[in-house]
Design a protein around this motif. Structure first.
Motif, PDB file in Angstrom:
ATOM      1  N   GLY A 362      -9.912  -4.972  -8.874  1.00 30.88           N
ATOM      2  CA  GLY A 362      -9.634  -4.047  -9.984  1.00 30.88           C
ATOM      3  C   GLY A 362      -8.711  -2.920  -9.554  1.00 30.88           C
ATOM      4  N   HIS A 363      -8.984  -2.329  -8.394  1.00 31.36           N
ATOM      5  CA  HIS A 363      -8.151  -1.219  -7.907  1.00 31.36           C
ATOM      6  C   HIS A 363      -6.735  -1.712  -7.579  1.00 31.36           C
ATOM      7  CE1 HIS A 363     -11.116   1.910  -7.945  1.00 31.36           C
ATOM      8  NE2 HIS A 363     -11.984   1.167  -7.282  1.00 31.36           N
ATOM      9  N   ALA A 364      -6.661  -2.907  -6.946  1.00 30.55           N
ATOM     10  CA  ALA A 364      -5.327  -3.442  -6.611  1.00 30.55           C
ATOM     11  C   ALA A 364      -4.531  -3.655  -7.897  1.00 30.55           C
ATOM     12  CB  ALA A 364      -5.470  -4.752  -5.837  1.00 30.55           C
ATOM     13  N   GLY A 365      -5.195  -4.136  -8.950  1.00 36.64           N
ATOM     14  CA  GLY A 365      -4.534  -4.340 -10.244  1.00 36.64           C
ATOM     15  C   GLY A 365      -4.002  -3.020 -10.807  1.00 36.64           C
ATOM     16  N   ASN A 366      -4.822  -1.965 -10.730  1.00 31.89           N
ATOM     17  CA  ASN A 366      -4.376  -0.644 -11.223  1.00 31.89           C
ATOM     18  C   ASN A 366      -3.136  -0.171 -10.474  1.00 31.89           C
ATOM     19  OD1 ASN A 366      -6.461  -0.406 -13.026  1.00 31.89           O
ATOM     20  ND2 ASN A 366      -7.749   0.872 -11.710  1.00 31.89           N
ATOM     21  N   VAL A 367      -3.155  -0.385  -9.139  1.00 30.80           N
ATOM     22  CA  VAL A 367      -2.040   0.094  -8.317  1.00 30.80           C
ATOM     23  C   VAL A 367      -0.759  -0.662  -8.673  1.00 30.80           C
ATOM     24  CG1 VAL A 367      -1.156   0.128  -5.937  1.00 30.80           C
ATOM     25  CG2 VAL A 367      -3.459   0.960  -6.413  1.00 30.80           C
ATOM     26  N   LEU A 368      -0.887  -1.991  -8.792  1.00 28.69           N
ATOM     27  CA  LEU A 368       0.311  -2.783  -9.101  1.00 28.69           C
ATOM     28  C   LEU A 368       0.890  -2.415 -10.469  1.00 28.69           C
ATOM     29  CD1 LEU A 368      -0.758  -6.263  -7.705  1.00 28.69           C
ATOM     30  CD2 LEU A 368       1.042  -4.736  -6.838  1.00 28.69           C
ATOM     31  N   ALA A 369      -0.016  -2.210 -11.432  1.00 23.63           N
ATOM     32  CA  ALA A 369       0.454  -1.891 -12.788  1.00 23.63           C
ATOM     33  C   ALA A 369       1.100  -0.504 -12.874  1.00 23.63           C
ATOM     34  CB  ALA A 369      -0.700  -1.998 -13.770  1.00 23.63           C
ATOM     35  N   GLY A 370       0.700   0.382 -11.937  1.00 25.69           N
ATOM     36  CA  GLY A 370       1.185   1.766 -12.080  1.00 25.69           C
ATOM     37  C   GLY A 370       2.098   2.220 -10.960  1.00 25.69           C
ATOM     38  N   MET A 371       2.795   1.252 -10.316  1.00 27.73           N
ATOM     39  CA  MET A 371       3.632   1.598  -9.146  1.00 27.73           C
ATOM     40  C   MET A 371       4.576   2.784  -9.352  1.00 27.73           C
ATOM     41  SD  MET A 371       3.308   0.403  -6.228  1.00 27.73           S
ATOM     42  CE  MET A 371       2.552  -0.895  -5.304  1.00 27.73           C
ATOM     43  N   PRO A 372       5.389   2.791 -10.428  1.00 23.46           N
ATOM     44  CA  PRO A 372       6.376   3.889 -10.557  1.00 23.46           C
ATOM     45  C   PRO A 372       5.699   5.259 -10.599  1.00 23.46           C
ATOM     46  CG  PRO A 372       6.821   2.138 -12.140  1.00 23.46           C
ATOM     47  CD  PRO A 372       5.509   1.811 -11.502  1.00 23.46           C
ATOM     48  N   SER A 373       4.612   5.394 -11.396  1.00 24.23           N
ATOM     49  CA  SER A 373       3.978   6.713 -11.474  1.00 24.23           C
ATOM     50  C   SER A 373       3.319   7.055 -10.139  1.00 24.23           C
ATOM     51  CB  SER A 373       2.953   6.762 -12.613  1.00 24.23           C
ATOM     52  OG  SER A 373       1.918   5.851 -12.367  1.00 24.23           O
ATOM     53  N   LEU A 374       2.872   6.014  -9.421  1.00 22.74           N
ATOM     54  CA  LEU A 374       2.230   6.249  -8.120  1.00 22.74           C
ATOM     55  C   LEU A 374       3.240   6.829  -7.118  1.00 22.74           C
ATOM     56  CD1 LEU A 374      -0.437   5.950  -6.708  1.00 22.74           C
ATOM     57  CD2 LEU A 374       0.193   3.629  -6.074  1.00 22.74           C
ATOM     58  N   PHE A 375       4.474   6.317  -7.147  1.00 21.61           N
ATOM     59  CA  PHE A 375       5.488   6.822  -6.206  1.00 21.61           C
ATOM     60  C   PHE A 375       5.789   8.294  -6.459  1.00 21.61           C
ATOM     61  CE2 PHE A 375       6.917   2.319  -5.378  1.00 21.61           C
ATOM     62  CZ  PHE A 375       6.466   2.333  -4.058  1.00 21.61           C
ATOM     63  N   SER A 376       5.958   8.646  -7.748  1.00 23.73           N
ATOM     64  CA  SER A 376       6.300  10.062  -7.995  1.00 23.73           C
ATOM     65  C   SER A 376       5.103  10.953  -7.667  1.00 23.73           C
ATOM     66  CB  SER A 376       6.828  10.281  -9.412  1.00 23.73           C
ATOM     67  OG  SER A 376       5.820   9.990 -10.323  1.00 23.73           O
ATOM     68  N   PHE A 377       3.866  10.470  -7.925  1.00 26.52           N
ATOM     69  CA  PHE A 377       2.688  11.259  -7.566  1.00 26.52           C
ATOM     70  C   PHE A 377       2.646  11.453  -6.042  1.00 26.52           C
ATOM     71  CE2 PHE A 377      -1.568  11.304  -5.770  1.00 26.52           C
ATOM     72  CZ  PHE A 377      -2.113  12.429  -6.379  1.00 26.52           C
ATOM     73  N   ALA A 378       2.902  10.358  -5.286  1.00 23.36           N
ATOM     74  CA  ALA A 378       2.798  10.418  -3.818  1.00 23.36           C
ATOM     75  C   ALA A 378       3.789  11.437  -3.249  1.00 23.36           C
ATOM     76  CB  ALA A 378       3.042   9.035  -3.219  1.00 23.36           C
ATOM     77  N   ALA A 379       5.003  11.464  -3.816  1.00 23.84           N
ATOM     78  CA  ALA A 379       6.005  12.412  -3.305  1.00 23.84           C
ATOM     79  C   ALA A 379       5.552  13.849  -3.559  1.00 23.84           C
ATOM     80  CB  ALA A 379       7.345  12.148  -3.991  1.00 23.84           C
ATOM     81  N   ASP A 380       5.037  14.093  -4.770  1.00 25.50           N
ATOM     82  CA  ASP A 380       4.579  15.439  -5.122  1.00 25.50           C
ATOM     83  C   ASP A 380       3.363  15.837  -4.270  1.00 25.50           C
ATOM     84  OD1 ASP A 380       4.712  17.714  -6.866  1.00 25.50           O
ATOM     85  OD2 ASP A 380       2.825  17.013  -7.733  1.00 25.50           O
ATOM     86  N   TRP A 381       2.443  14.891  -4.094  1.00 29.79           N
ATOM     87  CA  TRP A 381       1.215  15.136  -3.303  1.00 29.79           C
ATOM     88  C   TRP A 381       1.589  15.457  -1.860  1.00 29.79           C
ATOM     89  CZ3 TRP A 381      -3.745  16.038  -4.281  1.00 29.79           C
ATOM     90  CH2 TRP A 381      -4.698  15.841  -3.277  1.00 29.79           C
ATOM     91  N   ALA A 382       2.527  14.686  -1.303  1.00 33.62           N
ATOM     92  CA  ALA A 382       2.936  14.908   0.098  1.00 33.62           C
ATOM     93  C   ALA A 382       3.478  16.331   0.246  1.00 33.62           C
ATOM     94  CB  ALA A 382       3.993  13.888   0.498  1.00 33.62           C
TER      95      ALA A 382
END
Ligand SMILES: Cc1cc2nc3c(=O)[nH]c(=O)nc-3n(C[C@H](O)[C@H](O)[C@H](O)COP(=O)(O)OP(=O)(O)OC[C@H]3O[C@@H](n4cnc5c(N)ncnc54)[C@H](O)[C@@H]3O)c2cc1C
Length: 565
Positions: A362-382
């Motif tokens: 389930g978590h892997a599915g969420n990550v794959l479906a939301g890749m673009p938003s995850l990248f921008s979140f990761a940059a901001d979080w870093a």
């Protein structure tokens, strides 16, 4: 010349002397030493941890009574200069005025101090923790024109003005080490473990303490005044082991941790504007709003002090659909174990044997479906979390369809049966280990339920939304907050109801003091460190025997201010 020494380099069996000895170099001990720096009394700070040590210590391990929902004792405590501030989240919250008052419906409540006596010390503690101006009200921090936490809210039964503030989070060891090193009247000995408090034959004073740098290498320390600042559990352990401060069998009793959990969702009417994210004040210090229950409403409902706040949904449950939370869950093995434990928690219902795989998928599915938003979140979080000196405290995410999860943090009622005693075993230094029997009472969980019902009714009255409450989760899923060790050497007006007096001095002993959360007679909902530091400042004034304001902290230079902004 450096006055920070390594106990392993000291001549064997040496006897060190000072006017004030502080045992433990966490926020309590460092604040005390720092406040006494530059004064007339010689100070020796004894810290068990060595430079560079980060992890938990085997010395802290102990036993947990059967059925007690308490984390293992090695978790949530750190042995190093700075103590557990090397790990803390930095949430800074003062106790509320009613926390200090006797409340007829909270047995054993009431402090020998009042909130107004504490206010100046809280301001000093805010400076030490680098958590801002000391105001904890949105109306003061942002002025009367501040956006409402919930647009259109007009219910006086729930208060939306009080906030929690956040420290950098300041590691006291790193932040104040140079100041201690500079102070000519303060010596700090690292790697020095206090193993025994030794009273004089009449048991009126502490004569000396025994210390060790390793089990075969011992030394002695003698002082006029001794302060135990070894953390809420270790200070009590040393006193229990020496059978000191326990004439009335109160030492170790009334053990409280705060209860926390997640058991409700709020659904707002479409279009309602909600402030749920971390905000910053004029000094760039993070703060966050929350729901609190006014004291008169608490009294009318005979309830404990409880706050509710917006938090992400149960992270372990992929049904939240958030790629960010799912990525956090999948990377939990890289987190410090004190934080990974909470992140992996699935609430009181637990998991079936095959559900781990289902969750991971389930978590892997969420990550794959939301890749673009995850990248921008990761940059901001870093940028805001890893690279910044003043760190964004945590993720704050809006739920789907105007839905938000709620966390609660709650006071525990002082209960003499919730206690720590000595276990049968000893550590490598011969000090008896602790047996912890932490209890949660019906009154504790009732307070949490009442807080949820009050908010649900207020939402209904205002017409702004509704709430679903999982009452079973509150009854059976409340957890002890790890790292909050409160009440086992409680402060009182007289020795029939406590272990230490209002100055933190142990009843019946002329020269032994306790500094730290062990002395809190009640726990509030508030995280303990701001109050620990405030009380340490107050104790320093008492020990220095001087009048006036607390010593100034070496000012943060403009350069450093820029770094931590
Ligand atoms: C994961 C985590 C998150 C937290 N988040 C927050 C938060 O957001 N807000 C908040 O208010 N609080 C938080 N806390 C709690 C906070 O860390 C503690 O309240 C605070 O560190 C207590 O300070 P202290 O000086 O009393 O004890 P400690 O920090 O435990 O320091 C005690 C020191 O004494 C030393 N010592 C122990 N025994 C001996 C001995 N026999 N001889 C010599 N030295 C000894 C230890 O090595 C240690 O350095 C958190 C704790 C954890 C674990």
């Amino acid at each position: 010349m450096s006055v920070i020494l390594d106990a392993r380099q000291l001549p064997e069996k040496i006897c060190l002397e000072a006017e004030v000895v502080i045992i433990g170099g966490g926020p309590a001990g460092i604040t005390l030493a720092h406040q006494l720096a530059g004064g007339p009394r010689s100070v020796l700070l004894i810290e068990a941890g060595l430079d560079g040590a980060k992890g938990p210590s085997e010395r802290f391990e102990g036993e947990i009574a059967q059925a007690s929902r308490h984390p293992t004792l090695g978790l949530y405590r750190v042995e190093r200069l700075g103590g557990t501030s090397g790990l803390w989240g930095g949430r800074c919250v003062p106790f509320d005025p009613q926390d200090f008052e006797p409340r007829a419906y909270v047995p054993h409540s009431g402090w020998p101090l009042t909130f107004s006596e504490m206010q100046g010390w809280y301001r000093a503690a805010s400076r030490y923790t680098e958590s801002g101006s000391g105001s904890f009200l949105v109306s003061e921090i942002m002025g009367p024109d501040a956006a409402a936490m919930i647009e259109g809210w007009n219910d006086p039964g729930i208060d939306l003005d009080a906030v929690e503030r956040f420290s950098c989070p300041t590691d006291f060891g790193t932040r104040y080490r140079a100041d201690l090193d500079r102070a000519s009247n303060v010596r700090t000995v690292l790697g020095a473990i206090c193993t025994k408090l030794v009273p004089d034959p009449g048991r009126q004073t502490i004569d000396h303490i025994e210390c060790a740098s390793d089990p075969g290498r011992r030394f002695t320390v003698r002082a006029q005044s001794y302060v135990l600042a070894a953390g809420g559990l270790e200070s009590t352990r040393l006193m229990l082991a020496a059978n000191i401060g326990n004439d009335r069998d109160l030492l170790g009793r009334f053990y409280m941790c705060h209860v926390e959990g997640k058991a409700a969702e709020v659904h707002f009417k479409r279009g309602t504007r909600v402030t749920f994210q971390y905000e910053r004040d004029a000094e760039r210090v993070y703060f966050r709003r929350r729901f609190s229950i006014p004291s008169e409403v608490q009294r009318a409902n005979k309830m404990t002090n409880v706050i509710l706040r917006f938090e992400p949904p149960v992270i372990a449950d992929p049904a939240h659909g958030s790629p960010i939370l799912s990525a956090m869950w999948l990377s939990r093995t890289f987190l410090k174990r004190e934080y990974a434990r909470k992140l992996a928690s699935f609430g009181y219902r637990g998991l079936g044997p095959t559900e781990g795989w289902r969750l991971a998928a389930g978590h892997a599915g969420n990550v794959l479906a939301g890749m673009p938003s995850l990248f921008s979140f990761a940059a901001d979080w870093a940028r805001r979390r890893w690279l910044a000196q003043r760190k964004l405290p945590y993720v704050a995410l809006a739920g789907r369809n105007s839905t938000f999860s709620l966390d609660y943090n709650a006071e525990q009622v002082p209960n003499p049966e919730s206690r720590v005693t000595l276990a049968g075993s000893t550590d490598a230094f011969g000090v008896p280990r602790l047996l912890v029997d932490w209890r949660i009472s019906e009154q504790d969980t009732e307070g949490v339920l009442t807080a949820h019902h009050l908010l649900a009714r207020a939402l209904d009255r205002t017409g702004l939304g509704g709430m679903t409450i999982d009452e079973e989760a509150i009854r059976h899923g409340a957890n002890a907050i790890g790292g909050h060790h409160v009440g086992t050497a409680r402060m009182a007006d007289d020795p029939t109801s406590g272990v230490v007096d209002g100055d933190g001095k142990v009843f019946g002993l002329e020269n032994l003091y306790v500094s730290g959360s062990a002395t809190f007679p009640t726990s509030s909902h508030a995280n303990p460190t701001l109050t620990i530091v405030a009380l340490a400042c107050r104790m320093a004034k008492h020990l220095a025997g001087r009048r006036g304001h607390p010593a100034e902290i070496h000012p943060v230079t403009a350069d450093a201010r820029k770094r931590i902004a």
